[in-house]
Design a protein around this motif. Sequence first.
Motif, PDB file in Angstrom:
ATOM      1  N   PRO A 341       0.847  -1.197   0.000  1.00 17.33           N
ATOM      2  CA  PRO A 341       0.000   0.000   0.000  1.00 17.33           C
ATOM      3  C   PRO A 341       0.879   1.243   0.000  1.00 17.33           C
ATOM      4  O   PRO A 341       1.998   1.226   0.527  1.00 17.33           O
ATOM      5  CB  PRO A 341      -0.790  -0.117   1.298  1.00 17.33           C
ATOM      6  N   ALA A 342       0.385   2.294  -0.604  1.00 17.96           N
ATOM      7  CA  ALA A 342       1.155   3.535  -0.698  1.00 17.96           C
ATOM      8  C   ALA A 342       0.186   4.704  -0.712  1.00 17.96           C
ATOM      9  O   ALA A 342      -1.008   4.532  -0.953  1.00 17.96           O
ATOM     10  CB  ALA A 342       1.994   3.537  -1.982  1.00 17.96           C
ATOM     11  N   CYS A 344      -1.863   7.550  -2.229  1.00 17.57           N
ATOM     12  CA  CYS A 344      -2.436   7.662  -3.567  1.00 17.57           C
ATOM     13  C   CYS A 344      -1.640   8.662  -4.399  1.00 17.57           C
ATOM     14  O   CYS A 344      -1.068   9.614  -3.867  1.00 17.57           O
ATOM     15  CB  CYS A 344      -3.877   8.162  -3.497  1.00 17.57           C
ATOM     16  N   CYS A 369      -3.751   7.780   7.201  1.00 16.80           N
ATOM     17  CA  CYS A 369      -3.234   7.494   5.859  1.00 16.80           C
ATOM     18  C   CYS A 369      -1.762   7.893   5.791  1.00 16.80           C
ATOM     19  O   CYS A 369      -0.950   7.219   5.176  1.00 16.80           O
ATOM     20  CB  CYS A 369      -3.986   8.302   4.808  1.00 16.80           C
ATOM     21  N   LEU A 372       1.639   6.026   6.011  1.00 16.50           N
ATOM     22  CA  LEU A 372       2.302   5.412   4.859  1.00 16.50           C
ATOM     23  C   LEU A 372       3.550   6.182   4.447  1.00 16.50           C
ATOM     24  O   LEU A 372       4.291   5.743   3.567  1.00 16.50           O
ATOM     25  CB  LEU A 372       1.322   5.284   3.684  1.00 16.50           C
ATOM     26  N   ALA A 448      -9.185   9.994   6.580  1.00 17.50           N
ATOM     27  CA  ALA A 448      -9.151   9.262   5.314  1.00 17.50           C
ATOM     28  C   ALA A 448      -9.007   7.739   5.415  1.00 17.50           C
ATOM     29  O   ALA A 448      -9.729   7.002   4.748  1.00 17.50           O
ATOM     30  CB  ALA A 448      -8.035   9.822   4.430  1.00 17.50           C
ATOM     31  N   MET A 449      -8.072   7.289   6.239  1.00 18.97           N
ATOM     32  CA  MET A 449      -7.746   5.855   6.200  1.00 18.97           C
ATOM     33  C   MET A 449      -8.936   4.976   6.553  1.00 18.97           C
ATOM     34  O   MET A 449      -9.079   3.864   6.062  1.00 18.97           O
ATOM     35  CB  MET A 449      -6.582   5.550   7.147  1.00 18.97           C
ATOM     36  N   ILE A 521      -9.683  11.383  -2.697  1.00 12.98           N
ATOM     37  CA  ILE A 521     -10.913  10.591  -2.614  1.00 12.98           C
ATOM     38  C   ILE A 521     -12.047  11.448  -2.057  1.00 12.98           C
ATOM     39  O   ILE A 521     -13.174  11.424  -2.543  1.00 12.98           O
ATOM     40  CB  ILE A 521     -10.696   9.344  -1.738  1.00 12.98           C
TER      41      ILE A 521
ATOM     42  N   GLY B  63      -9.819  -0.775   4.258  1.00 13.19           N
ATOM     43  CA  GLY B  63      -8.821   0.219   4.676  1.00 13.19           C
ATOM     44  C   GLY B  63      -7.744   0.399   3.629  1.00 13.19           C
ATOM     45  O   GLY B  63      -7.510   1.488   3.157  1.00 13.19           O
ATOM     46  N   MET B  64      -7.119  -0.711   3.270  1.00 14.99           N
ATOM     47  CA  MET B  64      -6.020  -0.565   2.318  1.00 14.99           C
ATOM     48  C   MET B  64      -6.518  -0.596   0.881  1.00 14.99           C
ATOM     49  O   MET B  64      -5.746  -0.467  -0.047  1.00 14.99           O
ATOM     50  CB  MET B  64      -5.004  -1.703   2.526  1.00 14.99           C
ATOM     51  N   ARG B  67      -5.600   2.129  -1.427  1.00 17.32           N
ATOM     52  CA  ARG B  67      -4.230   2.625  -1.291  1.00 17.32           C
ATOM     53  C   ARG B  67      -3.280   1.805  -2.168  1.00 17.32           C
ATOM     54  O   ARG B  67      -2.110   1.700  -1.897  1.00 17.32           O
ATOM     55  CB  ARG B  67      -3.769   2.550   0.164  1.00 17.32           C
ATOM     56  N   GLY B  68      -3.844   1.198  -3.238  1.00 18.40           N
ATOM     57  CA  GLY B  68      -2.987   0.544  -4.224  1.00 18.40           C
ATOM     58  C   GLY B  68      -2.546  -0.853  -3.878  1.00 18.40           C
ATOM     59  O   GLY B  68      -1.796  -1.472  -4.617  1.00 18.40           O
ATOM     60  N   GLY B  69      -3.006  -1.356  -2.749  1.00 19.00           N
ATOM     61  CA  GLY B  69      -2.587  -2.692  -2.378  1.00 19.00           C
ATOM     62  C   GLY B  69      -3.462  -3.751  -3.030  1.00 19.00           C
ATOM     63  O   GLY B  69      -4.415  -3.465  -3.731  1.00 19.00           O
TER      64      GLY B  69
END
Lengths: 552, 235
Positions: A341-342, A344, A369, A372, A448-449, A521, B63-64, B67-69
Amino acid sequence: MATKLLMSGNEAIALGAYEAGVALGCGYPGTPSTEIIETLVRRPDVYTEWSVNEKVALEVGLGAALAGGRALVTMKHVGLNVAADPLFTSAYTGVNAGLVVVTADDPSMHSSQNEQDNRNYALAAKLPMFEPSDAREARELTRAAFELSEAYDTPVLLRSTTRLSHATGVVEVDEDAPAPQRHPLGFERQPAKYVMIPSNAKRRRVDVEDRWARLREAVETHPANRVEPGSSDIGVITSGVPYEYVREVLPDAGVLKLGIVHPLPRRLVEDFARQYRTVYVVEELDPVIETQVRAWGIACHGKDVFPSIGEFSPGTLRAALGLPQPETIAEPAVEVPPRFPALCVGCPHGHVYNALRERGMVVSGDIGCYSLGVMPPYSAMDTLLDMGASVTMAHGMDAVLQGQPDRPPVAAVIGDSTFAHSGLTGLLNACWNQRDGLFIVLDNGTTAMTGGQPNPLSGERLGREDTMHLDYGYLARAFGIPEENFAAVDANNRKAVTAAIDDLAGRSGVRLLAVIGMCIIEAKDLKKIDKFVGKRDARKLELIEVDAHAHA
Amino acid sequence: MPTPDPVRGTVNENVPGGQPVGDKVWNVLLVGVGGQGVVLASDILAAAALEAGWDVKKSEIHGMSQRGGSVFSHVRFGPIVHSPTIPRGEVDVLASLERIEALRWSGWAHPGAAVCYVDHEIHPQGVRAYNPGVDDEIARLFGTTIRFEDHALKSRISAKVKNTALLGAISLLVPIPQQAFLAALAGHVPARTEEANATAFAIGREIGSSALAEATEMAEMAGRPAPEQEPTHVE
């Protein structure tokens, strides 16, 4: 007419609370609990809010309960740590209308900083705790929890885990059911019960023990606990989602399914254990049930065969019990690159991290978020512990590094929601104790997360209702931060961000920098309801005022 | 080898002490990258299974997802479903919206399981290209392979309904009638996109049918057993 619906454990808990006539629901967003409040808010006759943090939420809930309104308070497992202060003393005050506190635990830490087992709170705080196994039971036990709460004058905990909250199952709903009954509202003055000065607390402590004796008896026959006889010589004591793994893997075993995990029904456990040659206690994380069962002199297997770390699966049970595992397809012979995950693409946070890393700063980080930022390509975070710890740990580091030659500069980064949750307290502490440090709020206009919830910086509250928002400039002044030590810049204006960091990094004392941008988002969601332009312009107004003095 | 049954489909005899035919739980693992619509596809599949009269459970990690996961959703349906997560080695159908994800999750499937995937690529950070042998490896590992060529697919449907096309292919491999899928779609997509979705579903079935027919032909020529097709669902 009964209809079968698919719903998640979270939706089922919200449904159960609604059917129990809940008057108030509140909490703080936290995976995997978040959707409970987001579902409950759709009921117009229930007051629902996101609270600033979990301690606040639990106190709001208890206040409602004392005033005669059934209250549901929700949070993730670490959130209960924040709410622990009111939690422990609430056992002494008891309730008026029922109070149910949901703790959504996260075995295997899918989205958390630890995997603490919150059944331990039930023991320590002397509160009964329910633990459902699937969505259907989540709805039923939430209703049962409110009833128990009032029958025994105690707040009640309800424990969920990721595989309950974020799993979906079939729930039968009666569309013609009558509207839920409400508890009569009204506050009765009982200072001896509600004002916990020592003299009152000492008397209430005895009531807590009396209540506990009655509860221990009640769970022996409560329908939430049931025995499923088996044909094999294996008996399994279990609760929660692990019950489903037991049924999957050991269809012939006898099972004692505990829907209430504290207090445990001693006689029921003893009677059950007597009937089987081998008894297993199947529970994730800590040996909470096992320890009590062993204390009663019952021989059983638990953590000697099952893991203490992480969530279970049918495979975990098969491995522990020496049962054969299903055959799988072979591992691929072709390389599969990992996917991490990263942030956006287009996230307003990235540039700040680059700037801090380039300046060789030690970055005290926080939860959201923006956590990250620890990942490549930024690799710009050095600590992360709990909500608000960025500010306070930076303060502690500075306190001992102060005056050391060649000390690295320390910066704290914290999100907007985290800042309101518990960053303010830390910042006030730093100002009041005259510390030195660069404190950066990464404000992206949303929480956000956890899926995009409003917070006291975003200008909206739950339900997309417009409301006040905390003003950074006034806050800085109120905290005694001199004008030249404060800036608020546009996250998309990289030059301004870099200039502000350079300028503030060269100063001393507590320095506050608000970097204000919009989560991409959230921007998309705002555009859908035609609120994007208004929000964006309102946030720019925050900057104009400060840009003027930053260049003065 | 799995035993075909016209009423309940196949039973996975690779699970020791495995459930008899009547109790079989079907396991579909839907995977992809955040933002591709994996969770929506799993919502529709679960709703279709419920519509068809099955007990259903599904689970995923939130959640993830944006986020590209990697995103994954376990969908299980049968007379009674206990575990909300698919036991490793019991996936019957792996459905992927992205090329490498189909390979990443292969170890959860039982030998002889089916895979249907879109060969669209979304590269992880720092990865320029995938190994050229990905598709061959997928076909080698799985018992039945339905591959959607992304550029061909996009010439016929919008990228937004690719997940619906994938559901079309899945419908060939599981005991859920088409009608149940279409009813579930109607309940989950905006009214103005219902037609586009129904079309995408049909195209997915068409492409899937061709792939299965081709595979059957080739298997017959080589004297091997044919891949399993849609069992008749009687309810």
